[in-house]
Design an enzyme around this catalytic site. Structure first.
Site, PDB file in Angstrom:
ATOM      1  CD  GLU A  36       0.951   7.049  -9.989  1.00 54.91           C
ATOM      2  OE1 GLU A  36       1.196   6.902  -8.778  1.00 54.91           O
ATOM      3  OE2 GLU A  36       0.219   7.936 -10.449  1.00 54.91           O
ATOM      4  NE  ARG A 262       9.502   4.746   0.572  1.00 56.58           N
ATOM      5  CZ  ARG A 262       8.723   4.691  -0.522  1.00 56.58           C
ATOM      6  NH1 ARG A 262       7.691   3.890  -0.575  1.00 56.58           N
ATOM      7  NH2 ARG A 262       8.986   5.458  -1.550  1.00 56.58           N
ATOM      8  CE  LYS A 272       7.252   7.037  -8.712  1.00 52.37           C
ATOM      9  NZ  LYS A 272       6.369   6.159  -9.466  1.00 52.37           N
TER      10      LYS A 272
HETATM   11  P1  ATP Z   1       7.599   7.415  -4.868  1.00 47.21           P
HETATM   12  O1  ATP Z   1       7.308   7.670  -3.447  1.00 47.21           O
HETATM   13  O2  ATP Z   1       9.010   7.703  -5.255  1.00 47.21           O
HETATM   14  O3  ATP Z   1       6.598   8.000  -5.817  1.00 47.21           O
HETATM   15  P2  ATP Z   1       6.160   5.014  -5.141  1.00 47.21           P
HETATM   16  O4  ATP Z   1       6.171   3.914  -4.164  1.00 47.21           O
HETATM   17  O5  ATP Z   1       4.969   5.881  -5.199  1.00 47.21           O
HETATM   18  O6  ATP Z   1       7.487   5.836  -4.986  1.00 47.21           O
HETATM   19  P3  ATP Z   1       5.660   3.385  -7.394  1.00 47.21           P
HETATM   20  O7  ATP Z   1       5.873   3.700  -8.823  1.00 47.21           O
HETATM   21  O8  ATP Z   1       4.292   3.249  -6.908  1.00 47.21           O
HETATM   22  O9  ATP Z   1       6.428   4.503  -6.593  1.00 47.21           O
HETATM   23  O10 ATP Z   1       6.554   2.141  -6.961  1.00 47.21           O
HETATM   24  C1  ATP Z   1       6.664   0.934  -7.661  1.00 47.21           C
HETATM   25  C2  ATP Z   1       7.186  -0.098  -6.719  1.00 47.21           C
HETATM   26  O11 ATP Z   1       8.449   0.285  -6.206  1.00 47.21           O
HETATM   27  C3  ATP Z   1       6.266  -0.279  -5.531  1.00 47.21           C
HETATM   28  O12 ATP Z   1       6.068  -1.643  -5.297  1.00 47.21           O
HETATM   29  C4  ATP Z   1       7.012   0.370  -4.399  1.00 47.21           C
HETATM   30  O13 ATP Z   1       6.700  -0.216  -3.180  1.00 47.21           O
HETATM   31  C5  ATP Z   1       8.464   0.185  -4.803  1.00 47.21           C
HETATM   32  N1  ATP Z   1       9.296   1.244  -4.219  1.00 47.21           N
HETATM   33  C6  ATP Z   1       9.153   2.570  -4.389  1.00 47.21           C
HETATM   34  N2  ATP Z   1      10.047   3.256  -3.656  1.00 47.21           N
HETATM   35  C7  ATP Z   1      10.794   2.327  -3.009  1.00 47.21           C
HETATM   36  C8  ATP Z   1      11.889   2.398  -2.091  1.00 47.21           C
HETATM   37  N3  ATP Z   1      12.384   3.558  -1.686  1.00 47.21           N
HETATM   38  N4  ATP Z   1      12.394   1.232  -1.623  1.00 47.21           N
HETATM   39  C9  ATP Z   1      11.904   0.055  -2.030  1.00 47.21           C
HETATM   40  N5  ATP Z   1      10.879  -0.079  -2.887  1.00 47.21           N
HETATM   41  C10 ATP Z   1      10.319   1.039  -3.375  1.00 47.21           C
HETATM   42 MG    MG Z   2       3.059   5.157  -5.696  1.00 44.93          MG
END
Ligand code: ATP
Ligand code: MG
Length: 560
Positions: A36, A262, A272
């Site tokens: 995102e 994760r 983020k």
């Molecule tokens: P955040 O919690 O930091 O906002 P998010 O999962 O909301 O992270 P996205 O931009 O939706 O962020 O993530 C893009 C991809 O990265 C998704 O498939 C997510 O599962 C993966 N991802 C995000 N954080 C991690 C992590 N800590 N370890 C492994 N994969 C991750």
């Molecule tokens: Mg997300």
């Protein structure tokens, strides 16, 4: 350069893919990385990028870059640009053009109309709060909304009016008609559209209704013919909804979702939202501050794509907890830099040394290789002059037992130079040693001294020839392992910003060999005995060098 051994091996997702390829279920795999664009990517995303792009690479498939952009208020072009740059920098190429979930908004709208026509979706007037009450809890079933039985015609009319801007933000939603009594809360008539008048970075003001994540994500995967949709474990309970969308919307393919755990990095933060807070509250200089666990911050710190890929391989892929110490990350980065970084000498905390018997005709400089086992990196001249700098703590007036460096009356070898002997320590009025007077044994350049052993070797630079450099010494950003999980006296979570390390950055002036003059930005070096350093991407100028300490030579942190 990528090669197939660089990616995590023998994990359950690889097993599934190999079976799917062998059975002929798919001729080739198609994955995607779906960020995102609401912030910069961090180390957790690096794991996901290496997984998705790595699998496509290993199995000769394809990986899309798709922006999951359904929350216009939080998203921006700046984030889109930074994400593209980070993925490329990590060494990966997405298939075709970058994609946006927002490219499918028209299609998603049509799919929603189709669901309404089949009696599988309805317009609801419940407020957010009422919806929460009707939803039930983990242990109690929910209740049907009083609007659930609207006719198809009425739903269609209302949904079009929602799109046409006839209702206030938040006053209506479109929901799937699944099962308010489901044991899985995600299946209790999830909302798939909401009204939100917000400018979208990609579609501008075209829409005042936006589709929700679960619906959008599953349909987008299917539209792109994704075969294996990989996400983190918190989406496991969303999988039934993912499958419901794939099975009930006339999408062109049938992707499957698989979840892995994760990455959590100790002494760091992988959210983020919280990283955004560090930036907006001014705790760091920006998303790419070298202390940030963002990809752009780590890049600026001097980490390499190869080092990050090695880290991702080492942390592996599984469904069990993936909490990793910072030393694993630093170890991977260090290991990779060891083979690739040329060496130079720099003195961070200088003590002046006068070589009293320096003699123009007699005292010679030497050439030395930039790397002990990489001839291809070449060599340089190491000039010497009457005044040199050594590291202040390489001299001790009252040496502790086993001290192998310089002492009064003792000898030490200058790296790539002569053996010198300390004859006198000059002190200021307060008794601090401000200068050493040393004599050179001129018969020791490139050979051992006669009749005695000199064990210590220290680094040094010629004062006359040295490059004056700025050096930023970075340390961990937080002082505790899990800054966002510390509880106060009453059990409440304390703000993670309470645990910022006040000594996470120190800027000093230092002296380096002349090769440090006129370097380009992002030039990586090992400063002998000190660590790996990189010229800063932003602030470095060839004529005014600025180095960031990437990582020390050894894991010195635990002992602090
Ligand atoms: P955040 O919690 O930091 O906002 P998010 O999962 O909301 O992270 P996205 O931009 O939706 O962020 O993530 C893009 C991809 O990265 C998704 O498939 C997510 O599962 C993966 N991802 C995000 N954080 C991690 C992590 N800590 N370890 C492994 N994969 C991750
Ligand atoms: Mg997300």
């Amino acid at each position: 350069m990528l090669n197939k051994d660089q990616f995590a091996d023998n994990h359950f997702i690889r097993t599934i893919i190999e079976e799917d390829l062998q059975s002929g279920k798919y001729p080739a795999i198609q994955t995607r990385f779906p960020p995102e664009p609401n912030g910069y990517l961090h180390i957790g995303h690096a794991k996901s990028i290496c997984l998705n792009f790595g699998l496509a690479y290993v199995y000769d498939g394809k990986c899309n870059l798709r922006f999951d952009d359904t929350n216009p208020e939080k998203e921006s072009q700046e984030y889109v640009d930074s994400i593209k740059e980070d993925v490329k920098w990590l060494g990966f190429e997405w298939s075709g053009e970058p994609r946006f979930a927002s490219d499918y908004f028209d299609q998603l709208f049509d799919y929603a109309v189709g669901l309404i026509k089949e009696g599988k979706a309805y317009v609801d007037d419940l407020s957010a709060e009422e919806m929460r009450e009707y939803r039930g809890t983990l242990t109690e079933p929910g209740k049907n909304s009083p609007y659930r039985e609207r006719s198809i015609e009425e739903n269609l009319e209302l949904f079009y009016k929602m799109r046409d801007g006839e209702f206030a933000d938040g006053s209506k939603t479109l929901r799937l008609k699944i099962d308010m009594a489901s044991g899985n809360v995600n299946m209790r008539d999830p909302v798939i559209y909401r009204i939100r008048r917000a400018h979208h970075h990609n579609t501008g003001d075209k829409w005042c209704i936006y589709p929700m994540y679960d619906y959008t994500h599953a349909a987008s995967d299917a539209i792109e013919n994704i075969t294996h949709s990989l996400c983190t474990l918190e989406f496991e309970s969303h999988r039934p909804l993912y499958d419901w969308v794939v099975n009930n919307v006339p999408v062109p393919s049938e992707p499957h979702q698989y979840e892995f755990s994760r990455l959590e990095l100790l002494y760091s933060i992988t959210s983020k939202r919280k990283l955004n807070q560090l930036v907006s509250d001014g705790h760091v200089s920006g998303w790419d501050d070298p202390r940030m666990p963002t990809i752009s911050g780590m890049r600026r710190r001097g980490y390499t794509p190869e080092g990050l890929r090695l880290f991702a391989k080492r942390v592996g892929i599984s469904k069990s907890e993936n909490i990793v110490d910072m030393s694993v990350l630093e170890g991977a980065v260090r290991e990779e830099l060891e083979n690739t970084s040329p060496r130079l000498m720099a003195v961070l905390n200088p003590l002046k040394v006068t070589l009293t018997n320096f003699s123009d005709g007699q005292t010679q400089s030497r050439r030395a290789a930039f790397h002990p086992n990489r001839e291809d990196l070449g060599e340089r001249e190491i000039p010497v002059s009457r005044t040199i700098y050594i590291e202040a703590d390489d001299f001790a007036e009252n040496p502790p037992k086993g001290f192998k460096r310089l002492t009064l009356g003792g000898e030490v070898r200058l790296r790539h130079g002569y053996v010198i002997k300390c004859d006198e320590a000059v002190k200021d009025a307060d008794g601090n040693v401000v200068e050493l007077k040393c004599s050179i044994d001129h018969d020791t350049l490139g050979k051992n001294p006669e009749g005695r052993k000199v064990k210590g070797v220290i680094h040094w630079v010629s004062a006359e020839h040295a490059a004056e450099i700025k050096v930023r010494l970075y340390d961990r950003l937080f002082t505790v392992e899990r800054p966002d999980a510390v509880r106060g006296e009453n059990g409440e979570y304390l703000p993670f910003t309470d645990f910022l390390n006040p000594e996470s950055m120190q800027e000093i002036t230092a002296y380096a060999e002349p090769v440090a003059k006129n370097l380009p930005a992002e030039s990586r070096w090992q400063f002998e005995r000190l660590g790996y350093f990189v010229t800063d991407r932003k602030d470095h100028k060839p004529e005014a060098p600025v180095f960031n300490r990437t990582v020390t030579l050894k894991d010195s942190w635990q002992g602090k």
